[in-house]
Design an enzyme around this catalytic site. Structure first.
Site, mmCIF file in Angstrom:
data_model
loop_
_atom_site.group_PDB
_atom_site.id
_atom_site.type_symbol
_atom_site.label_atom_id
_atom_site.label_comp_id
_atom_site.label_asym_id
_atom_site.label_seq_id
_atom_site.Cartn_x
_atom_site.Cartn_y
_atom_site.Cartn_z
ATOM 1 N N GLN A 1 -42.554 -94.473 14.726
ATOM 2 C CA GLN A 1 -43.373 -94.004 15.845
ATOM 3 C C GLN A 1 -42.518 -93.568 17.034
ATOM 4 O OE1 GLN A 1 -47.324 -96.045 16.425
ATOM 5 N NE2 GLN A 1 -46.343 -97.653 15.220
ATOM 6 N N ARG B 1 -53.895 -93.613 13.991
ATOM 7 C CA ARG B 1 -54.878 -93.902 15.050
ATOM 8 C C ARG B 1 -56.249 -94.166 14.439
ATOM 9 N NH1 ARG B 1 -51.836 -95.964 17.622
ATOM 10 N NH2 ARG B 1 -50.426 -95.455 15.928
ATOM 11 N N LYS C 1 -48.135 -106.208 17.130
ATOM 12 C CA LYS C 1 -46.857 -106.500 17.779
ATOM 13 C C LYS C 1 -47.033 -107.145 19.152
ATOM 14 C CE LYS C 1 -46.146 -101.944 19.869
ATOM 15 N NZ LYS C 1 -46.228 -102.410 21.262
ATOM 16 N N THR C 2 -48.034 -106.695 19.932
ATOM 17 C CA THR C 2 -48.231 -107.286 21.261
ATOM 18 C C THR C 2 -48.565 -108.762 21.132
ATOM 19 O OG1 THR C 2 -49.041 -105.156 22.056
ATOM 20 C CG2 THR C 2 -49.469 -107.068 23.442
ATOM 21 N N GLU D 1 -41.532 -101.633 22.358
ATOM 22 C CA GLU D 1 -41.386 -100.185 22.099
ATOM 23 C C GLU D 1 -39.913 -99.764 22.175
ATOM 24 O OE1 GLU D 1 -43.846 -98.703 20.985
ATOM 25 O OE2 GLU D 1 -45.709 -99.316 21.938
#
Length: 692
Positions: free
Chosen positions: A255, A615, A30-31, A225
């Site tokens: 999330q 993670r 996403k970044t 976010e």
């Protein structure tokens, strides 16, 4: 793929107008999408300074700025007389709000140079408020009072109406204190962290002209976010984009794990209801984890009913299926996990920082720390103590605050006699009493000749020395000097390093504390290297906005070659080759508090479990103890319902027994707490929050 983007990422990058929701699954890049889109907007003619990108952490903001710079060209530092090079405004919600409030705070009755209170400042004010209300700590602790005030502020509840929302006796006391607390910090010309958002929203609501002025600065707003926004943040963003409607939000409802601090997952779930013409793009390709791990995550999160339908699709086929390990006790669990890590390290196939041990509560890592120390395995407990908790750091920052604003009384009273200069407690009380009676500040009282002349000689000399230090550094800086030069000079003039040597007994502690002072100076120098026009005021704003990220042990420890011990909340945004999720039991995950409220809270716990699973890059192990110490005795546990769900055994009768067992344990805990509250307080009556 074009430019390394998959088709869905390309669509998000190439959509240049209107509202857009990018649902970005874990590990979906996403970044990368956000930064590519900003660069694409600039290439298509949007002036860089007309783009606003908002995120939640300074680390994320810095990463985004760095990536944009690498794509659109280096950001040159302006030479003297030059105008700054236009760049997108990238920052946290709080940093953006500070900039707005610096321009308009006077409209709300605050000074333009308002102070930003940190946690210690808040607690000092809270203690005084509770003293005024004659509230004993056994009834309401300052930390609990501040937590309640923060909860109210995060959902937009002001002091004048807080009483209407109070349910318990403690909440009614907090509502009364809320009014006094807010009046006290406003009288001091200060705002706390939550006020930065609340007052910006109030400013926009009460002044349409101000809202239009601020929103007209930008043609595009991007929010990262988005699932973590609270009601106030949601309102601020909405008001900033009403004119042009070019809003791109990126996030993942799966999330959303910050409901306890006001985040509302409904904001991302209802985006297309708020913006009916919104484009929705799903990023479902996961580039982080193996197929075996992503399939496990998909099975688990499918049990949440309130979510956007999406499925992670692994770019990495195969992989070892996640394991579930059972141990007799929490001690054997820690021993077993440690032994496994030790064996892998001994084979030289992995480094210590390839491992993470994730846990739900802050009590869990104690036994793991013990076992890792025994095995001589380096570890880092991440996200624990803040750099701000160190006395010497708070001292130096308090000096800088007083130099910037001598009327900041909390900062002034902290360092008025450290290093010792003869201003004792009695003198401080005299100064405070005079300040209250005259309606002036303590700093002003220190300049009242009649008052000071009546004090003991040592106190008079100490006050003069203190004023000389502060005033000396308030003078305009010499041409070419930097804030870091002033801080170094301040530390030297105070002989602060010598004071540390005189105060602490061991060379190790002296060195550690002196290193912390040096780290503050390093932080000032780092700020200078990034700021267009560095100043002491700018640095203090930077520190206040960084919060726990300033001098962050989390960042420092991640650079060490050590096994990471952290909560699921701290692990969000990180990834590790090998992950252990420990304590997978009813009452721990899901946490027993979630079992006491409603279905939505259990859904958030499931999202927390999902964050833990995602993670892991290569290997995932989930473990539980069959018995765990509770109230000093071993008690049988119940396997977490999530273990049945993620393994495809949701119809197993034991899942229902586990859920019933979790509720039974909750009722037992309530009864135990009720007995404790009825009994006289004792040293053994420790808090049990987070324990089963």
């Amino acid at each position: 793929m074009t430019g390394g983007l998959n088709p869905e990422q390309q669509t998000a990058v190439q959509t240049l107008s209107g509202p857009m929701l990018v649902l970005a699954g874990a590990g979906s890049g996403k970044t990368r999408v956000v930064t590519f889109r900003i660069a694409n907007l600039i290439r298509h003619g949007t002036p860089a300074e007309r783009i606003l990108a908002v995120t939640f952490t300074n680390k994320a903001a810095k990463e985004m700025r760095d990536r944009i710079t690498s794509m659109v060209g280096p950001r040159r530092k302006p030479r003297k007389g030059d105008s700054p090079q236009p760049t997108p405004l990238v920052g946290t919600f709080h940093s953006i709000c500070v900039q707005i409030l610096r321009r308009h705070a006077t409209k709300l009755g605050y000074p333009q140079r308002f102070a930003i209170y940190d946690r210690s400042d808040q607690e000092s004010t809270a203690r005084e408020v509770l003293r005024q209300l004659r509230v004993h700590q056994s009834m309401l602790k300052p930390s609990d009072f501040l937590a309640q005030v923060s909860r109210w502020k995060n959902v937009g509840i002001r002091p004048d109406v807080a009483g209407e929302f109070a349910k318990t006796d403690a909440e009614h006391i907090a509502a009364s204190g809320y009014r006094r607390y807010q009046s006290a910090i406003k009288l001091a010309g200060a705002m706390d962290f939550d006020d930065l958002l609340l007052l910006t929203e109030q400013l926009f609501r009460e002044s349409a002209a101000t809202r239009v002025e601020e929103s007209s600065r930008f043609d595009h707003v991007l929010v990262d976010e988005y699932q973590d926004t609270n009601q106030t943040q949601y309102s601020i963003i909405r008001q900033l984009v009403l004119e042009h409607r070019n809003l791109c939000v990126v996030g993942d409802d799966d999330q959303s794990i910050y409901g306890w601090r006001g985040a509302e997952v409904q904001h991302i779930l209802n985006f297309t209801r708020d913006w009916t013409d919104a484009k929705v793009i799903k990023l479902e390709a996961n580039y982080r984890s193996t197929q075996a791990i992503t399939e496990t995550a998909n099975r688990l999160i499918a049990f949440n009913k309130t979510r956007h339908a999406k499925v992670l699709k692994a770019a990495r086929a195969g992989g070892s299926p996640p394991r579930i390990l059972q141990f007799k006790s929490e001690v054997e669990e820690a021993q077993g996990v440690t032994e496994e890590i030790g064996r892998v390290l001994a084979s030289h196939r992995r480094e210590p920082n390839d491992f993470a041990i994730l846990f739900r509560t802050n009590e869990q890592p104690r036994v793991f720390e013990t076992e890792l120390r025994k095995a001589n395995i380096p570890y880092a407990l991440i996200g624990s103590q803040s750099f701000f908790d160190r006395k010497e750091v708070r001292d130096i920052l308090s000096y800088l605050k007083v130099i910037d604003n001598p009327h900041d009384e909390i900062a002034l009273l902290r360092i008025i006699n450290f290093p010792a200069r003869g201003i004792g407690a009695k003198t401080v009380q005299t100064l405070l009493a005079h300040a209250v009676a005259s309606g002036k500040s303590v700093w002003d009282s220190m300049h009242d000749r009649g008052l000071v002349s009546g004090l003991p000689e040592p106190a008079q000399r100490g006050i003069e020395r203190f004023k000389k230090v502060v005033n000396g550094f308030r003078d305009p800086p010499q041409p070419g000097s930097q804030p870091s030069d002033a801080v170094r000079s301040l530390v030297h003039s105070l002989d602060y390093m010598g004071a540390i040597e005189r105060t602490y007994p061991t060379p190790e502690e002296v060195q550690m504390r002196q290193d912390s002072v040096e780290e503050v100076i390093n932080a000032v120098a780092e700020y200078e290297s990034q700021a267009d026009a560095p100043s002491l005021s700018g640095f203090l704003d930077n520190v206040a906005l960084a919060g726990k990220e300033f001098g962050s042990p989390k960042e420092q420890e991640r650079k060490r070659n050590a096994v990471a011990l952290m909560t699921y909340h701290s692990a969000k945004g990180l990834e590790f080759p090998i992950v252990y999720m420990v304590g997978m039991e009813e009452g721990i995950l899901p946490h027993r508090r979630s079992l006491a409220v409603d279905y939505d809270d259990v859904e958030e716990e499931r999202r927390l479990c999902y964050v833990g699973i995602t993670r892991a890059q290569d290997e995932l192990t989930l473990s539980l103890s069959l018995q765990r110490m509770k109230w000093g005795k071993p008690r049988d546990t119940f396997a977490s319902r999530f273990l049945y769900e993620l393994t495809g055994q949701a119809d197993n009768p034991n899942r229902k027994k586990a859920m019933e067992g979790g509720r039974k344990e909750l009722n037992n805990a309530k009864r135990a707490a009720s007995k404790k509250s009825a009994a006289p307080p004792s040293k053994s009556a420790k808090k049990t929050t987070g324990k089963r």
